[in-house]
Motif scaffolding. Structure first.
Motif, PDB file in Angstrom:
ATOM      1  N   ASP A  38      47.380  37.717  48.092  1.00 51.49           N
ATOM      2  CA  ASP A  38      46.052  37.191  48.398  1.00 51.49           C
ATOM      3  C   ASP A  38      45.212  38.225  49.140  1.00 51.49           C
TER       4      ASP A  38
ATOM      5  N   THR B 288      42.288  40.276  47.068  1.00 50.47           N
ATOM      6  CA  THR B 288      40.954  39.869  47.536  1.00 50.47           C
ATOM      7  C   THR B 288      40.172  41.084  48.034  1.00 50.47           C
TER       8      THR B 288
ATOM      9  N   GLY C  35      39.064  43.140  45.084  1.00 44.17           N
ATOM     10  CA  GLY C  35      37.935  42.513  44.407  1.00 44.17           C
ATOM     11  C   GLY C  35      36.630  42.720  45.149  1.00 44.17           C
ATOM     12  N   ARG C  36      36.683  42.656  46.462  1.00 44.81           N
ATOM     13  CA  ARG C  36      35.473  42.847  47.266  1.00 44.81           C
ATOM     14  C   ARG C  36      35.007  44.299  47.207  1.00 44.81           C
TER      15      ARG C  36
ATOM     16  N   HIS D 170      34.078  36.553  55.062  1.00 44.18           N
ATOM     17  CA  HIS D 170      33.829  36.143  53.673  1.00 44.18           C
ATOM     18  C   HIS D 170      34.607  34.863  53.382  1.00 44.18           C
TER      19      HIS D 170
ATOM     20  N   SER E 115      36.402  34.598  50.173  1.00 43.48           N
ATOM     21  CA  SER E 115      36.883  35.027  48.865  1.00 43.48           C
ATOM     22  C   SER E 115      38.383  34.853  48.662  1.00 43.48           C
ATOM     23  N   HIS E 116      39.128  34.591  49.727  1.00 41.69           N
ATOM     24  CA  HIS E 116      40.562  34.383  49.570  1.00 41.69           C
ATOM     25  C   HIS E 116      40.819  33.129  48.744  1.00 41.69           C
ATOM     26  N   LEU E 117      41.956  33.101  48.079  1.00 39.76           N
ATOM     27  CA  LEU E 117      42.304  31.935  47.269  1.00 39.76           C
ATOM     28  C   LEU E 117      42.370  30.678  48.125  1.00 39.76           C
TER      29      LEU E 117
ATOM     30  N   TYR F 269      48.498  35.252  40.536  1.00 45.88           N
ATOM     31  CA  TYR F 269      47.419  35.033  41.501  1.00 45.88           C
ATOM     32  C   TYR F 269      46.052  35.160  40.835  1.00 45.88           C
TER      33      TYR F 269
ATOM     34  N   LYS G 270      43.317  32.150  40.377  1.00 46.37           N
ATOM     35  CA  LYS G 270      42.018  32.306  41.023  1.00 46.37           C
ATOM     36  C   LYS G 270      40.885  32.260  39.998  1.00 46.37           C
TER      37      LYS G 270
END
Length: 323
Positions: free
Chosen positions: A229, A233, A236-237, A248, A250-252, A306, A310
């Motif tokens: 995670d 994450t 991705g950011r 943020h 944005s975590h699952l 994951y 997501k």
């Protein structure tokens, strides 16, 4: 020995009650904002119990591993100040580096690890500390994940005899007390930086101790669920050009809690249960550590699962919100 544990538990419970009162009086409060996953103002810093449990263990068992204890005191102190005030990230990282150096010295890392590998070890350790801190965002997740980690280490210790079982048990008692205040729909206390970072420091200490004995890097898979995670994450950011140091959602687990409106407690239980499954299947039941090839396969597999979950949830929640 049971009486010893009972006294420690009651002492930590009393400290938690006193701290809760003091935190309310001195306004050590986590107030929700648009980035938060909670909606109520809640006492911050309840994780002060985690370093205190280590100090209790140190005093009861003849002051062993003093350098590690000094490290957790340093890292807990700067984290508590950061919970109350805003401390410069440079100061926080400097103290974390100092505390890790104390832990490494306590474990004789500087004697057993090639000096060229030390920067990598520091980088990974600092990354784990701050990743675990970032993951502390909903009720119960830090406490339950820490409980699974330490409880699994007790099981591993049955066939390895590497760790101090009393240190593990004292810390488990601290987490159990904390969960009385945190594992509920409306939490009375959050762990705060002092809790998540102190617990992360202890996890790193234990994992390195295991690594030095086993020689297997796959011991880090005891943090596989959090790692998937946190790392994915962050990746991705960065791909989106966002600053990873900024708050943020944005975590699952944040998506599940905020967009999905799922119970914080249920999400925390799910994270802990998945990690417990990994620990049991790949470490505890076979009584060994996974091979490097299996470890790489587990990391790739966890990452794909994951990302799949997501992506599916984001599409599902975006359709629901647009209707």
């Amino acid at each position: 020995m049971f009486l010893n544990y009972f006294i420690v538990f009651l002492s930590l419970l009393l400290i938690a009650l006193i701290y809760h009162r003091l935190a309310l009086r001195f306004n050590i409060i986590d107030k929700p904002n648009h980035r938060s996953s909670h909606i109520h103002s809640t006492v911050r810093g309840g994780g002060i119990l985690f370093p205190l449990a280590v100090i209790f263990w140190w005093m009861v068992f003849d002051f062993h591993h003093t350098w590690m204890v000094l490290g957790i005191i340093w890292i807990a102190a700067i984290s508590l100040l950061d919970d109350i005030y805003t401390i410069s990230s440079k100061i926080r990282f400097a103290i974390q580096f100092l505390a890790l150096s104390m832990a490494f010295y306590d474990l004789d890392v500087f004697l057993h690890v090639n000096w060229m590998a030390l920067p990598v070890l520091y980088f990974i350790s600092l990354g784990i500390i701050n990743a675990i801190n970032f993951m502390d965002g909903i009720n119960g997740i830090t406490g339950l994940y820490g409980l699974v980690f330490l409880g699994s280490m007790l099981a591993v210790n049955v066939y390895t005899g590497i760790f101090d079982q009393y240190l593990l048990r004292y810390e488990i008692l601290a987490i159990c007390v904390f969960l009385l205040f945190n594992l509920r729909k409306k939490a009375l206390m959050f762990a705060g930086d002092i809790g998540s970072i102190s617990l992360a420091y202890l996890m790193i200490y234990i994992l390195i101790q295991w690594y030095l004995t086993s020689g297997s890097w796959t011991v880090v898979l005891f943090l596989l669920v959090y790692g998937a995670d946190a790392v994915l994450t962050m990746a991705g950011r960065l791909r989106k050009g966002e600053k990873i140091s900024e708050p943020h959602r944005s975590h699952l687990y944040q998506i599940l809690a905020n967009q999905g409106k799922n119970s914080h407690v249920n999400i925390a239980i799910a994270y802990a249960a998945f990690q417990l499954g990994v620990n049991f299947v790949f470490f505890i039941y076979p009584k060994t550590t996974p091979s490097s090839y299996l470890g790489i396969g587990m990391i790739v597999g966890a990452g794909l699962v994951y990302l799949g979950i997501k992506s599916l949830l984001l599409k599902m929640y975006s359709k629901t919100s647009s209707q």
